[in-house]
Design a protein around this motif. Structure first.
Motif, mmCIF file in Angstrom:
data_model
loop_
_atom_site.group_PDB
_atom_site.id
_atom_site.type_symbol
_atom_site.label_atom_id
_atom_site.label_comp_id
_atom_site.label_asym_id
_atom_site.label_seq_id
_atom_site.Cartn_x
_atom_site.Cartn_y
_atom_site.Cartn_z
ATOM 1 N N ARG A 37 7.827 42.999 77.628
ATOM 2 C CA ARG A 37 8.686 43.116 76.503
ATOM 3 C C ARG A 37 7.913 43.216 75.304
ATOM 4 O O ARG A 37 6.818 43.294 75.389
ATOM 5 C CB ARG A 37 9.492 41.824 76.470
ATOM 6 C CG ARG A 37 8.709 40.547 76.207
ATOM 7 C CD ARG A 37 8.272 39.935 77.736
ATOM 8 N NE ARG A 37 8.176 38.572 77.636
ATOM 9 C CZ ARG A 37 7.762 37.838 78.489
ATOM 10 N NH1 ARG A 37 7.366 38.274 79.857
ATOM 11 N NH2 ARG A 37 7.503 36.455 78.525
ATOM 12 N N SER A 63 12.791 38.875 80.179
ATOM 13 C CA SER A 63 11.744 38.359 79.399
ATOM 14 C C SER A 63 12.098 36.781 79.227
ATOM 15 O O SER A 63 12.918 36.117 79.719
ATOM 16 C CB SER A 63 11.840 39.042 77.589
ATOM 17 O OG SER A 63 13.139 38.929 77.397
ATOM 18 N N THR A 100 13.409 43.916 75.172
ATOM 19 C CA THR A 100 13.292 44.255 76.511
ATOM 20 C C THR A 100 13.847 45.269 77.162
ATOM 21 O O THR A 100 15.012 45.529 76.880
ATOM 22 C CB THR A 100 13.843 42.910 77.118
ATOM 23 O OG1 THR A 100 13.567 41.686 76.406
ATOM 24 C CG2 THR A 100 13.428 42.742 78.703
ATOM 25 N N CYS A 115 8.235 42.096 83.833
ATOM 26 C CA CYS A 115 8.309 41.306 82.511
ATOM 27 C C CYS A 115 7.643 41.454 81.511
ATOM 28 O O CYS A 115 7.490 40.886 80.414
ATOM 29 C CB CYS A 115 7.314 40.023 83.244
ATOM 30 S SG CYS A 115 8.095 39.052 84.551
#
Length: 305
Positions: free
Chosen positions: A148, A177, A171, A146
């Protein structure tokens, strides 16, 4: 772009909302592509060749000029500003220019490039401001898959403005994201009502062994679904130049598929009195945030180091 949407006006493939030299022209005061119910944000994007220029008349809207590829000169309010730009959106932050309200705008380039102008209907006057690349807060958000990178040049903490909140998110390939899914469609404690624009760019990730024959096809996906009784169901395959509008509802993830990095420019604004980004997580998925405490930031970040 492939879509599965109950309201196709929320999804705009590249060139489907073109006007007056802009290949994206959505939601601005003079846009030919007016989406029913869309009231608080606008976006224009153009590809300009060497020596080209593009103009916008003064209007009851505030604007911010974001070079996506290349360098530009912007003229507004009788002043001229040089925007150093960047070779691509994946090369790190860029200079941006906030114009204020009721200012005409001309954007030109000596070398060519791609430029975005985000806007929001506005009345309060704030000063024109050139935000230099070195001033832009760069946030590494999330962790693990996850992870970014967020460039917060148009958020309340970084920029004085009337209505809009503008940032860009990068990302790495294979990461998610805009996750966990969240919403900002009510004015209540802990949440603000903000419609949102996602403008996408994608690229082949560094080091990928893509075959020359046929060539790569960088893509990603965006999800939007209902948070109440208002129908919305978007599962969109996105590429460079595509736009997804989020009028309400849970949105996320924005998925960078394996092999391809994803960028998006976010433009948010709403009817509330306070210019603030306050969100509610989908209660089925908000627990994901707790897993970030024990995970490391993706080592591929930051882009443009």
């Amino acid at each position: 772009m492939h879509t599965d949407s109950s309201r196709p006006e929320w999804v705009h493939p590249k060139d489907s909302a073109a006007q007056d030299g802009w290949f994206v022209s959505l939601g601005g005061h003079d846009s030919a592509t007016q989406v029913p119910g869309w009231a608080h944000t606008g976006l224009r994007v153009a590809d300009l060749g060497p020596g080209d220029r593009i103009t916008l008349d003064a209007a009851e809207e505030e604007r911010i000029v974001v070079p996506l590829t290349g360098s530009f000169t912007a003229e507004t309010g009788g002043e001229t500003y040089d925007l150093a730009g960047r070779p691509s959106v994946f090369a790190g932050p860029t200079d941006v220019l906030y114009t204020g309200v009721r200012r005409d705008l001309t954007v030109s380039t000596a070398t060519g490039g791609r430029v975005a102008v985000a806007s929001a209907p506005a009345r309060e006057e704030y000063p024109t401001r050139l935000v230099a690349r070195a001033e832009i807060p760069v946030e590494l958000r999330g962790a693990g898959q996850c992870s970014r990178q967020v460039h917060n040049f148009g958020t309340p903490a970084a920029l004085e403005a009337d209505r809009f909140i503008v940032c860009e998110v990068l990302t790495p390939a294979g990461n998610w994201s805009s996750y966990p899914p969240h919403k900002h469609d009510e004015e209540k404690d802990g949440e603000t009502a903000l419609e949102e624009i996602y403008y996408f760019e994608t690229q082949l990730a560094a080091g990928m062994p893509a075959p020359e024959e046929g060539g790569p096809d960088p893509m990603g996906y965006q999800r939007v679904y209902a948070s109440d009784d208002r129908p919305i169901d978007v599962a969109a395959e996105v590429r460079s130049g595509d736009v997804v509008l989020v009028p309400y509802g849970w949105h996320g993830p924005a998925m960078a598929t394996p092999g391809y990095d994803m960028y998006y420019l976010n433009v948010m604004a709403g009817p509330g009195r306070v210019r603030e980004w306050l969100i509610s997580d989908d209660p089925h998925h908000g627990w994901i945030r707790r897993t970030w405490d024990e995970a490391a930031i993706d080592p591929r970040l930051p882009f443009g180091r």
